[in-house]
Scaffold this motif. Structure first.
Motif, PDB file in Angstrom:
ATOM      1  N   ILE A   1       0.824  -1.214   0.000  1.00  0.00           N
ATOM      2  CA  ILE A   1       0.000   0.000   0.000  1.00  0.00           C
ATOM      3  C   ILE A   1       0.857   1.263   0.000  1.00  0.00           C
ATOM      4  O   ILE A   1       0.614   2.191  -0.785  1.00  0.00           O
ATOM      5  CB  ILE A   1      -0.965   0.001   1.203  1.00  0.00           C
ATOM      6  N   ASP A   2       1.857   1.309   0.855  1.00  0.00           N
ATOM      7  CA  ASP A   2       2.707   2.507   0.901  1.00  0.00           C
ATOM      8  C   ASP A   2       3.512   2.660  -0.380  1.00  0.00           C
ATOM      9  O   ASP A   2       3.759   3.779  -0.839  1.00  0.00           O
ATOM     10  CB  ASP A   2       3.638   2.423   2.112  1.00  0.00           C
ATOM     11  N   GLY A   3       3.919   1.524  -0.959  1.00  0.00           N
ATOM     12  CA  GLY A   3       4.648   1.594  -2.222  1.00  0.00           C
ATOM     13  C   GLY A   3       3.774   2.142  -3.339  1.00  0.00           C
ATOM     14  O   GLY A   3       4.221   2.963  -4.150  1.00  0.00           O
ATOM     15  N   LEU A   4       2.517   1.699  -3.387  1.00  0.00           N
ATOM     16  CA  LEU A   4       1.601   2.207  -4.408  1.00  0.00           C
ATOM     17  C   LEU A   4       1.332   3.697  -4.225  1.00  0.00           C
ATOM     18  O   LEU A   4       1.225   4.448  -5.199  1.00  0.00           O
ATOM     19  CB  LEU A   4       0.270   1.435  -4.340  1.00  0.00           C
ATOM     20  N   SER A   5       1.236   4.130  -2.973  1.00  0.00           N
ATOM     21  CA  SER A   5       0.903   5.532  -2.711  1.00  0.00           C
ATOM     22  C   SER A   5       2.001   6.484  -3.175  1.00  0.00           C
ATOM     23  O   SER A   5       1.740   7.658  -3.437  1.00  0.00           O
ATOM     24  CB  SER A   5       0.634   5.741  -1.217  1.00  0.00           C
ATOM     25  N   SER A   6       3.225   5.971  -3.270  1.00  0.00           N
ATOM     26  CA  SER A   6       4.340   6.830  -3.679  1.00  0.00           C
ATOM     27  C   SER A   6       4.701   6.654  -5.148  1.00  0.00           C
ATOM     28  O   SER A   6       5.634   7.294  -5.639  1.00  0.00           O
ATOM     29  CB  SER A   6       5.575   6.526  -2.813  1.00  0.00           C
ATOM     30  N   MET A   7       3.976   5.776  -5.865  1.00  0.00           N
ATOM     31  CA  MET A   7       4.280   5.533  -7.272  1.00  0.00           C
ATOM     32  C   MET A   7       3.644   6.582  -8.169  1.00  0.00           C
ATOM     33  O   MET A   7       2.586   7.133  -7.869  1.00  0.00           O
ATOM     34  CB  MET A   7       3.787   4.137  -7.690  1.00  0.00           C
ATOM     35  N   ASP A   8       4.291   6.848  -9.302  1.00  0.00           N
ATOM     36  CA  ASP A   8       3.721   7.715 -10.325  1.00  0.00           C
ATOM     37  C   ASP A   8       2.964   6.808 -11.290  1.00  0.00           C
ATOM     38  O   ASP A   8       3.520   6.259 -12.239  1.00  0.00           O
ATOM     39  CB  ASP A   8       4.836   8.469 -11.053  1.00  0.00           C
ATOM     40  N   VAL A   9       1.678   6.601 -11.015  1.00  0.00           N
ATOM     41  CA  VAL A   9       0.886   5.616 -11.749  1.00  0.00           C
ATOM     42  C   VAL A   9       0.369   6.214 -13.051  1.00  0.00           C
ATOM     43  O   VAL A   9      -0.182   7.321 -13.054  1.00  0.00           O
ATOM     44  CB  VAL A   9      -0.302   5.130 -10.885  1.00  0.00           C
ATOM     45  N   PRO A  10       0.520   5.496 -14.178  1.00  0.00           N
ATOM     46  CA  PRO A  10      -0.048   5.975 -15.445  1.00  0.00           C
ATOM     47  C   PRO A  10      -1.555   6.132 -15.348  1.00  0.00           C
ATOM     48  O   PRO A  10      -2.218   5.434 -14.581  1.00  0.00           O
ATOM     49  CB  PRO A  10       0.325   4.863 -16.443  1.00  0.00           C
ATOM     50  N   ARG A  11      -2.100   7.018 -16.151  1.00  0.00           N
ATOM     51  CA  ARG A  11      -3.547   7.277 -16.090  1.00  0.00           C
ATOM     52  C   ARG A  11      -4.310   6.152 -16.782  1.00  0.00           C
ATOM     53  O   ARG A  11      -4.143   5.895 -17.956  1.00  0.00           O
ATOM     54  CB  ARG A  11      -3.867   8.617 -16.763  1.00  0.00           C
ATOM     55  N   HIS A  12      -5.143   5.482 -16.025  1.00  0.00           N
ATOM     56  CA  HIS A  12      -6.046   4.455 -16.551  1.00  0.00           C
ATOM     57  C   HIS A  12      -7.391   4.662 -15.872  1.00  0.00           C
ATOM     58  O   HIS A  12      -7.726   3.978 -14.930  1.00  0.00           O
ATOM     59  CB  HIS A  12      -5.516   3.052 -16.234  1.00  0.00           C
ATOM     60  N   ASP A  13      -8.131   5.641 -16.374  1.00  0.00           N
ATOM     61  CA  ASP A  13      -9.353   5.994 -15.659  1.00  0.00           C
ATOM     62  C   ASP A  13     -10.613   5.405 -16.302  1.00  0.00           C
ATOM     63  O   ASP A  13     -11.719   5.773 -15.947  1.00  0.00           O
ATOM     64  CB  ASP A  13      -9.486   7.508 -15.534  1.00  0.00           C
ATOM     65  N   ALA A  14     -10.447   4.515 -17.278  1.00  0.00           N
ATOM     66  CA  ALA A  14     -11.616   3.914 -17.914  1.00  0.00           C
ATOM     67  C   ALA A  14     -12.432   3.150 -16.890  1.00  0.00           C
ATOM     68  O   ALA A  14     -11.910   2.352 -16.149  1.00  0.00           O
ATOM     69  CB  ALA A  14     -11.173   2.975 -19.031  1.00  0.00           C
ATOM     70  N   GLY A  15     -13.703   3.375 -16.886  1.00  0.00           N
ATOM     71  CA  GLY A  15     -14.566   2.635 -15.971  1.00  0.00           C
ATOM     72  C   GLY A  15     -14.759   3.312 -14.646  1.00  0.00           C
ATOM     73  O   GLY A  15     -15.568   2.876 -13.837  1.00  0.00           O
ATOM     74  N   LEU A  16     -14.029   4.398 -14.386  1.00  0.00           N
ATOM     75  CA  LEU A  16     -14.206   5.074 -13.107  1.00  0.00           C
ATOM     76  C   LEU A  16     -15.561   5.768 -13.062  1.00  0.00           C
ATOM     77  O   LEU A  16     -16.182   5.870 -12.020  1.00  0.00           O
ATOM     78  CB  LEU A  16     -13.103   6.107 -12.894  1.00  0.00           C
ATOM     79  N   GLN A  17     -16.012   6.294 -14.217  1.00  0.00           N
ATOM     80  CA  GLN A  17     -17.299   6.972 -14.244  1.00  0.00           C
ATOM     81  C   GLN A  17     -18.348   6.049 -14.847  1.00  0.00           C
ATOM     82  O   GLN A  17     -18.080   5.315 -15.794  1.00  0.00           O
ATOM     83  CB  GLN A  17     -17.193   8.265 -15.060  1.00  0.00           C
TER      84      GLN A  17
END
Length: 689
Positions: free
Chosen positions: A656-672
């Motif tokens: 969890i802490d590792g994910l929180s500090s990552m620069d994650v690519p944008r994959h927002d499909a399905g969020l809305q």
């Protein structure tokens, strides 16, 4: 391993415990008045080690303990007062004792003349002659030899309770000459009244040989002095064996045992219950094997449950109930086995008062160490790996962080600086903090030093947290001078690397002029984990259950896009960053249908920050066995380890802490979604939907 070697191993394990206690109390000594209990503790430690050393013929160790014990006996009896420098002398004497024990353990001779200087000082203080022979009277007795000795030996109950064995003493006597032994068992009670912890037997011994010194005989019994009745008398050299009293007659004259045969059985049971040990020693390797076997059992149980659950239905209620019962019993077994490996941090924390005491004198700083959370329990494997990192961090706080007494006075602070070492449980992990009230980190100085060392570009724009994190980079040091304490640029990067190997992380928070706090976040155990199974694009992952706060179905109106392409959502007035697990894990969605509605699993990091993990589905809670990814493959950002699930496949455990500090690519499909609704709370407190 033969019986004698087993006894030796037990002796050295007891030495480790005794010396640990010695160090805890020795650093509290001060010149002048001292707590009688502290002095008694030190005396008992030296006396106990001397006892075992004599039994196993570690003569050099026994001789040293004898001199040290004489000194402590005079101090605790009030015949000698600790003056300036004496507390340091006791601590140094303890270091020499540790070295001699270590040498005896590996079967080598310690460095020549290692203890000579300390022994000379101790003898000067006790008034003993400057020779290994001890007092004049003892030396005179040592010079007297005879053809043999008559020995009457009756152990007390206390001798057995301290794990001393009569057969070892008899074995040691036999090495001095020819020995005849007779056992007196007159005090044995009826079987129904026998107390197995009591000492009913006594021995009469005739030891014959040329040149046997009484000193040598008494040395055999020196370590049980006070725990037995002992009479030693010389046999006349010219007396024939026929003229001497028969051994059987001598045995008949021995006084009855402490507990006579007609003593009430209830009394013996009461005493036995009062002194019965409540713990046993178990080799750590055996516990490790047991933990591994239970881990495999958990995996096998999960696989059985996964396969059988597809074959049974409502008609097989009894079978389903049996499966659930098996699951519960397996979990209880696993928790019980893991509890055996858990140990309080007190054993680790107790080492550091000595570190602070010695370094305070070397740096000429007045420092007080505060300990908190010593009863916090953690896996023994983790405890063993924490000693070096914590030692370096404490040394770093004292050298870099704390000011000199003059500087503290000028800045309006108390002359005495404080280093605080604390531990606590949070979210299924252990947090250990090392804090000081010193000068803190100068962000300007740290940044400039990093530029000078070529670690960052001069034009780089860094946040406060990023600048503080620079001290963990290899080769970084703010020390202006190189010393044996610090300044070589080797340390904090090694600390971070060692902590990461344990599945943890280290961070620093600093307030210039007020102090710094280093925080280690570590798993409680390296073996098992309660997890929530999630599904993303057809792949399954494990989220640590202890980190989950709740799960929500995001409302499109509550989601906001950021200029950098990221997303946040508002829930009950709190803004939470959303991380698409599909993008973070670089999963290709090609050919995978989009879910009608995605979920956001709200999780909390070790330091209280909340983020939302965007997933397709929650599959349920499951206990998994942790397998190291780094040891078998390599470290992967955002992944804490692996687990084998019931289907036999390996799944990744999210960090969890590792994910929180990552620069994650944008994959927002399905969020809305197309059907807006209020933000609905689906689950809370880490429970599955």
């Amino acid at each position: 391993m033969n019986e004698l070697e087993q006894f030796k191993q037990t002796f050295f394990e007891e030495c480790d415990e005794l010396l640990q206690r010695f160090e805890e109390v020795a650093v509290t000594l001060v010149a002048g008045a001292n707590d009688a209990e502290v002095l008694d503790d030190i005396f008992r430690t030296v006396h106990s080690i001397k006892a075992g050393a004599g039994a196993f013929k570690f003569q050099r160790l026994a001789t040293y303990c004898h001199e040290f014990e004489n000194y402590m006996d005079l101090v605790r009896g009030g015949k000698l007062q600790l003056v300036e420098g004496d507390p340091d002398l006791v601590v140094q004497a303890g270091d020499i004792l540790q070295d001699l024990v270590n040498a005896a353990r590996v079967g080598v001779e310690a460095e020549a003349a290692l203890e000579d200087d300390i022994l000379e000082i101790l003898r000067n203080k006790t008034g003993a002659p400057q020779s290994q022979g001890g007092s004049d009277d003892t030396a005179e007795v040592s010079a007297v030899t005879t053809s043999g000795f008559s020995i009457k030996f009756r152990p007390h109950r206390a001798m057995y309770e301290t794990a001393n064995e009569p057969q070892l003493l008899l074995h040691a006597l036999a090495s001095l000459g020819e020995m005849t032994v007779s056992t007196d068992h007159q005090a044995l009670p009826d079987l129904i009244k026998l107390d197995p912890l009591e000492g009913y037997l006594a021995w009469s011994i005739e030891l014959r040989g040329e040149g046997i010194a009484e000193d040598s005989v008494r040395e055999v019994f020196e370590f049980v002095d006070g725990d037995c009745d002992l009479e030693i008398s010389a046999l006349d050299a010219g007396v024939d064996e026929a003229d001497s009293a028969p051994v059987e007659s001598q045995a008949a004259e021995i006084e009855p045992a402490i507990v006579p045969g007609n003593a009430p059985a209830a009394d013996a049971k009461t005493v036995a219950a009062a002194t019965q040990s409540t713990s046993i020693r178990v080799d750590l390797e055996r516990i490790d094997r047991l933990v591994d076997m239970v881990g495999e059992l958990v995996i096998a149980q999960a696989m059985a449950l996964d396969s059988l659950s597809e074959l049974v239905d409502i008609r097989h209620v009894n079978q389903l109930q049996a499966l659930e019962d098996l699951t519960m019993r397996t979990r209880q077994l696993q928790e019980g086995v893991m509890a055996v490996r858990m140990q309080p941090l007190k054993a680790l924390f107790s080492r550091f008062p000595r570190v602070v005491r010695d370094l305070s004198k070397k740096l000429e700083k007045n420092v007080r160490l505060e300990l908190e959370g010593e009863a916090t329990e953690v896996d023994k494997t983790i405890i063993e790996e924490l000693s070096d990192p914590l030692t370096h961090m404490i040394r770093n706080c004292m050298d870099h962080g704390l000011e000199t007494p003059v500087e503290r006075t000028e800045s309006g602070k108390p002359e005495q600086g404080v280093v605080k070492l604390s531990a606590e449980h949070r979210n299924g992990r252990i947090l250990i903090r090392v804090a000081d009230d010193g000068r803190g980190l100068s962000l300007t100085k740290v940044r400039q030093k990093a530029i000078d060392n070529g670690l960052i570009d001069e034009s780089a724009e860094l946040s406060k947290e990023e600048i503080e994190a620079l001290i963990f980079m290899p080769g970084f040091s703010t020390a202006s001078e190189i010393s044996d304490v610090s300044g070589r640029g080797v340390g904090m990067d090694v600390v971070r690397r060692n902590i990461q190997k344990l599945g943890g992380r280290v961070t620093v928070e600093s307030d210039e002029g007020k102090g710094s706090t280093f925080t280690l976040a570590l798993p409680l155990t390296l073996a098992v984990l309660d997890g929530m199974l999630i599904s993303v694009a057809g792949e399954r992952f494990v989220v640590p259950l202890s980190t989950i706060v709740e799960t929500v179905c995001p409302d499109p109106s509550a989601i906001r896009q950021l200029p950098d392409g990221g997303s946040v959502m508002s829930i009950r007035g709190e803004t939470i960053r959303l991380i698409d697990v599909c993008g973070a894990m670089s999963i290709d969605r090609s050919g995978q249908p989009e879910p009608l509605r995605k979920l956001a699993v709200i999780v909390e990091t070790e330091f209280g920050r909340r983020i939302g993990l965007v997933v397709d589905e929650l599959l349920g809670q499951q206990q998994v066995v942790i397998k190291s990814l780094e040891a078998n493959y390599r470290s992967i950002p955002g992944v804490a380890g692996t687990a084998i699930l019931g289907d036999g496949r390996v799944r990744l455990i999210l960090d969890i802490d590792g994910l929180s500090s990552m620069d994650v690519p944008r994959h927002d499909a399905g969020l809305q979604t197309k059907s807006p609704s209020d933000t609905n709370r689906v689950a809370s407190g880490g429970q599955s939907v």
